[in-house]
Design a protein around this motif. Structure first.
Motif: not given
Length: 273
Positions: A223-241
């Protein structure tokens, strides 16, 4: 469940993304809950079971047989208690203002009965149409008629949508307003009027939709790969969004897909020529 998709004819492509139709078939007319994710594209929906409206909100109130819905920035749930036929039109983001001359920000997370602002008897026409081709003709004719009435379009906002689409993960309001040579405040006001949600929110929803598409392909390792690919701060930020716009966490995606309770995740999609 099968959902059939069809591309619009050439004159409609500037305003319509695609048409779709499907049937909800359930024994004993059991209630069926389906979830809708945040979506920046408005659209039209026509639904019925032997002429009766079947889709209802959480409080049990029935939605109109034919309605226009605006962009959404949060998930919601609807319920269906019939063997329903559904036909839909998914518009380009600026279509509500361009085609219907309605300020799109008034339509955010909202809907309008089609009879109340298009043609008084359009629902009756649709209900009296026994063939799919007749329903398609009614919607194509309606949209063509609205296109002929288009008074003006905001090409600056249209350009901003293109910039966001091609570089979603790195976009900001400051960058967009600077590129378009317009003040930040004026840009946000015009964007709200034509698209219906603030540009910052639109960017967030666009990032979510792109990340969802990648999740559905399964072509990622973490999931962290997706988070960084789309400009999220980190995996936690991606999951929250992701949860904010879908109603569930990314790890629960397969659960929602397999249960076929989420309209965006119904897997058997058939493209029609």
């Amino acid at each position: 469940m099968k959902i059939y998709f069809k591309e619009p004819i050439e004159p409609l492509k500037n305003y319509v993304k695609y048409f779709w139709h499907t049937n909800f078939e359930r024994p004993n007319h059991n209630f069926f809950k389906y979830n809708m994710m945040a979506d920046s594209s408005p659209g039209l929906i026509f639904h019925h079971d032997n002429g009766n409206a079947t889709i209802s909100e959480r409080d049990g109130s029935k939605l109109p047989n034919a309605f226009l819905y605006g962009p959404s920035n949060k998930p919601c749930s609807n319920f269906d208690n019939g063997n329903s036929f559904l036909y839909g039109v998914v518009f380009q983001p600026m279509a509500i203002k361009s085609l219907f001359n309605i300020d799109a920000n008034l339509m955010k997370n909202n809907l309008l009965n089609l009879d109340n602002f298009i043609e008084h008897n359009i629902t009756d026409k649709l209900l009296n149409s026994k063939k799919l081709e007749s329903i398609e003709l009614i919607f194509n004719t309606l949209i063509k008629k609205q296109i002929r009435r288009v008074e003006k379009e905001d090409f600056l906002i249209k350009k901003s949508l293109e910039l966001i689409f091609h570089n979603t993960e790195n976009q900001s309001i400051s960058n967009l307003s600077s590129s378009l040579k317009i003040s930040k405040r004026q840009f946000e006001r015009r964007f709200n009027t034509f698209v219906g949600i603030p540009p910052a929110n639109y960017i967030r929803v666009s990032k979510f939709q792109k990340s969802l598409n990648l999740l559905l392909t399964g072509k990622y390792q973490k999931l962290s790969d997706i988070a960084y690919q789309f400009g999220y701060t980190d995996q936690s930020h991606f999951i929250k969004e992701f949860k904010s716009f879908s109603g569930f966490k990314p790890k629960d995606l397969s659960k929602n897909e397999n249960s076929q309770c989420n309209f965006h995740l119904l897997t058997e999609r058939i493209i029609l020529n």
